[in-house]
Design an enzyme around this catalytic site. Structure first.
Site, short mmCIF file in Angstrom:
data_model
loop_
_atom_site.label_atom_id
_atom_site.label_comp_id
_atom_site.label_asym_id
_atom_site.label_seq_id
_atom_site.Cartn_x
_atom_site.Cartn_y
_atom_site.Cartn_z
N LYS A 138 0.93 -1.32 0.60
CA LYS A 138 0.51 -0.08 0.16
C LYS A 138 0.82 0.94 -0.32
CE LYS A 138 -4.34 -1.60 1.36
NZ LYS A 138 -5.49 -1.69 2.02
N ARG A 170 -4.05 -9.90 4.44
CA ARG A 170 -4.31 -10.46 3.01
C ARG A 170 -2.63 -9.55 2.23
NH1 ARG A 170 -7.92 -5.70 2.44
NH2 ARG A 170 -9.43 -7.39 2.43
#
Length: 192
Positions: A138, A172
């Site tokens: 991210k 995840r």
């Protein structure tokens, strides 16, 4: 496709008609970034199919969530949001043991918000649901380490290990093997 692999397939959508099509094809988990808020039929669908649902926090909508996200109290606001989403799910008959919560790393949060959420992830245990953490590659990792998307493995591993140490039950990730080995090593150290 679902019959060809041995792991459960999750559909990542906030649209009930997309989730239903995926469930009809064998998907077994709904991952809703809106926490069951954008499509009022989603909770009913999860209950009807009796499938686990991942309820995530988001501040705003995908198109505007990163425009100066601010909070009066980061943890109280996210916990209240998730608590309401859990209630929405339970009112449709979905059992609490089918609910997983996700604080929504990167979804209406600054770099500092994301780091605080990982550091104090155990605050979400109060909700009584397993916690999913999604940090893989991210932008907050890139901004913190000044790296592009293709060079964020070490940052991802660090956030995953820290998250598991703070109570994450699920991760995840893109780089499954590397993260799994790092988690196994961290657990070996803490269990000795």
């Amino acid at each position: 496709m679902s019959g060809k692999i041995k792991v459960p397939i999750s559909i990542d959508t906030y649209k009930s008609h997309v989730a239903q099509a995926a469930l009809d094809e064998g998907a077994e988990i709904i991952n809703d970034i809106s926490g069951l808020r954008f499509d009022k039929k989603m909770a009913q669908l999860a209950s009807k199919y009796d499938v686990p649902v991942i309820i995530m926090h988001i501040k705003g909508k995908p198109k505007d969530m990163q425009i100066t996200p601010t909070y009066g109290n980061l943890f109280i606001e996210i916990i209240d949001y998730l608590k309401t989403s859990i209630t929405i799910a339970e009112k449709t008959g979905l059992k609490k043991e089918k609910i997983v919560i996700d604080p929504g790393i990167g979804f209406g949060k600054t770099v500092e918000h994301n780091l605080q959420l990982i550091k104090h992830l155990d605050n979400f245990k109060i909700l009584g649901c397993p916690i999913l953490l999604g940090t893989s590659r991210k932008s907050f990792i890139g901004k913190t380490l000044k790296l592009d998307t293709t060079n964020r493995l070490e940052g991802t591993i660090a956030t995953c290990v820290a998250g598991v140490m703070q109570g994450a039950n699920f991760l995840r990730v893109h780089d499954v093997k590397a993260v799994k080995n790092a988690i196994r090593m961290a657990e070996a150290i803490t269990e000795i």
